[in-house]
Design a protein around this motif. Structure first.
Motif, PDB file in Angstrom:
ATOM      1  N   PHE A  47       5.759  18.992  13.454  1.00 63.35           N
ATOM      2  CA  PHE A  47       5.479  17.770  14.227  1.00 63.35           C
ATOM      3  C   PHE A  47       4.749  18.160  15.507  1.00 63.35           C
ATOM      4  O   PHE A  47       5.165  19.083  16.218  1.00 63.35           O
ATOM      5  N   VAL A  48       3.681  17.439  15.820  1.00 66.38           N
ATOM      6  CA  VAL A  48       2.922  17.686  17.043  1.00 66.38           C
ATOM      7  C   VAL A  48       3.141  16.560  18.046  1.00 66.38           C
ATOM      8  O   VAL A  48       3.582  16.787  19.168  1.00 66.38           O
ATOM      9  N   THR A  49       2.833  15.345  17.628  1.00 64.70           N
ATOM     10  CA  THR A  49       2.920  14.222  18.545  1.00 64.70           C
ATOM     11  C   THR A  49       2.909  12.913  17.780  1.00 64.70           C
ATOM     12  O   THR A  49       2.461  12.857  16.633  1.00 64.70           O
ATOM     13  N   ALA A  50       3.410  11.851  18.412  1.00 63.45           N
ATOM     14  CA  ALA A  50       3.392  10.528  17.814  1.00 63.45           C
ATOM     15  C   ALA A  50       3.247   9.481  18.914  1.00 63.45           C
ATOM     16  O   ALA A  50       3.605   9.733  20.066  1.00 63.45           O
ATOM     17  N   ILE A  51       2.736   8.323  18.524  1.00 64.18           N
ATOM     18  CA  ILE A  51       2.547   7.213  19.453  1.00 64.18           C
ATOM     19  C   ILE A  51       2.996   5.939  18.763  1.00 64.18           C
ATOM     20  O   ILE A  51       2.743   5.748  17.569  1.00 64.18           O
ATOM     21  N   ASN A  52       3.658   5.062  19.486  1.00 56.89           N
ATOM     22  CA  ASN A  52       4.165   3.853  18.847  1.00 56.89           C
ATOM     23  C   ASN A  52       3.033   2.844  18.644  1.00 56.89           C
ATOM     24  O   ASN A  52       1.887   3.071  19.071  1.00 56.89           O
ATOM     25  N   TRP A  53       3.321   1.709  18.062  1.00 55.86           N
ATOM     26  CA  TRP A  53       2.281   0.773  17.654  1.00 55.86           C
ATOM     27  C   TRP A  53       1.440   0.275  18.819  1.00 55.86           C
ATOM     28  O   TRP A  53       0.243   0.055  18.685  1.00 55.86           O
ATOM     29  N   GLU A 100       5.542   2.963   9.629  1.00 59.85           N
ATOM     30  CA  GLU A 100       6.040   1.825  10.401  1.00 59.85           C
ATOM     31  C   GLU A 100       7.142   2.246  11.358  1.00 59.85           C
ATOM     32  O   GLU A 100       7.446   1.524  12.311  1.00 59.85           O
ATOM     33  N   VAL A 101       7.731   3.403  11.113  1.00 64.17           N
ATOM     34  CA  VAL A 101       8.790   3.906  11.970  1.00 64.17           C
ATOM     35  C   VAL A 101       8.214   4.920  12.949  1.00 64.17           C
ATOM     36  O   VAL A 101       7.503   5.849  12.560  1.00 64.17           O
ATOM     37  N   PHE A 102       8.544   4.762  14.202  1.00 66.82           N
ATOM     38  CA  PHE A 102       8.103   5.661  15.259  1.00 66.82           C
ATOM     39  C   PHE A 102       9.194   6.703  15.473  1.00 66.82           C
ATOM     40  O   PHE A 102      10.283   6.391  15.941  1.00 66.82           O
ATOM     41  N   ALA A 103       8.901   7.960  15.098  1.00 71.76           N
ATOM     42  CA  ALA A 103       9.934   8.985  15.190  1.00 71.76           C
ATOM     43  C   ALA A 103       9.323  10.369  15.308  1.00 71.76           C
ATOM     44  O   ALA A 103       8.181  10.602  14.899  1.00 71.76           O
ATOM     45  N   ARG A 104      10.107  11.272  15.837  1.00 78.88           N
ATOM     46  CA  ARG A 104       9.718  12.686  15.965  1.00 78.88           C
ATOM     47  C   ARG A 104      10.129  13.361  14.651  1.00 78.88           C
ATOM     48  O   ARG A 104      11.231  13.877  14.516  1.00 78.88           O
ATOM     49  N   THR A 105       9.207  13.334  13.683  1.00 82.11           N
ATOM     50  CA  THR A 105       9.528  13.787  12.344  1.00 82.11           C
ATOM     51  C   THR A 105       8.275  14.280  11.628  1.00 82.11           C
ATOM     52  O   THR A 105       7.161  13.966  12.038  1.00 82.11           O
ATOM     53  N   ILE A 106       8.481  15.042  10.564  1.00 84.34           N
ATOM     54  CA  ILE A 106       7.352  15.437   9.728  1.00 84.34           C
ATOM     55  C   ILE A 106       7.286  14.558   8.479  1.00 84.34           C
ATOM     56  O   ILE A 106       6.443  14.766   7.616  1.00 84.34           O
TER      57      ILE A 106
END
Length: 121
Positions: A47-53, A100-106
């Motif tokens: 996991f690198v990064t994520a951003i919500n909707w 659709e889910v915002f999470a720190r995951t692979i």
């Protein structure tokens, strides 16, 4: 169904910057959290990064926090990864992902084909 296409990868030197772009099509882009996952040679996905909707919330891995920045443009259906102060260990195949889910995951529902980032000394 969301289709994702990454661009912007390449060969850079340590300390350089690079910006990855991901174009989405199909589905309603603003419904999805977006992220970037990478896989280095011989290693598992990270996991690198994520951003919500809306773009109001982000997650970063400890390894990139302070150097990488994720942003999105819902009107253009694009997500960006600005990578600064690149290190040799950032060398990997980078995947754009959506869910659709915002999470720190692979674990993400939709994946692009990926783009290679190689950092040389």
């Amino acid at each position: 169904q969301v289709q994702l296409v990454e661009s912007g990868g390449g060969l850079v030197q340590a300390g350089d910057s690079l910006r990855l772009s991901c174009a989405a099509s199909g589905g309603t882009f603003s419904r999805y959290a977006m992220g970037w996952i990478r896989q280095a040679p011989g290693k598992g996905r990270e996991f690198v990064t994520a951003i919500n909707w809306s773009g109001a919330y982000t997650h970063y891995s400890n390894s990139v926090k302070g150097r990488f920045s994720i942003t999105r443009d819902n009107s253009e259906k694009r997500v960006y990864l600005q990578m600064n102060s690149l290190k040799l260990e950032d060398t990997a195949f980078y995947y754009c992902v959506a869910d659709e889910v915002f999470a720190r995951t692979i674990s993400w529902d939709y994946w692009g084909q990926g783009t290679q980032v190689t950092v040389s000394s």
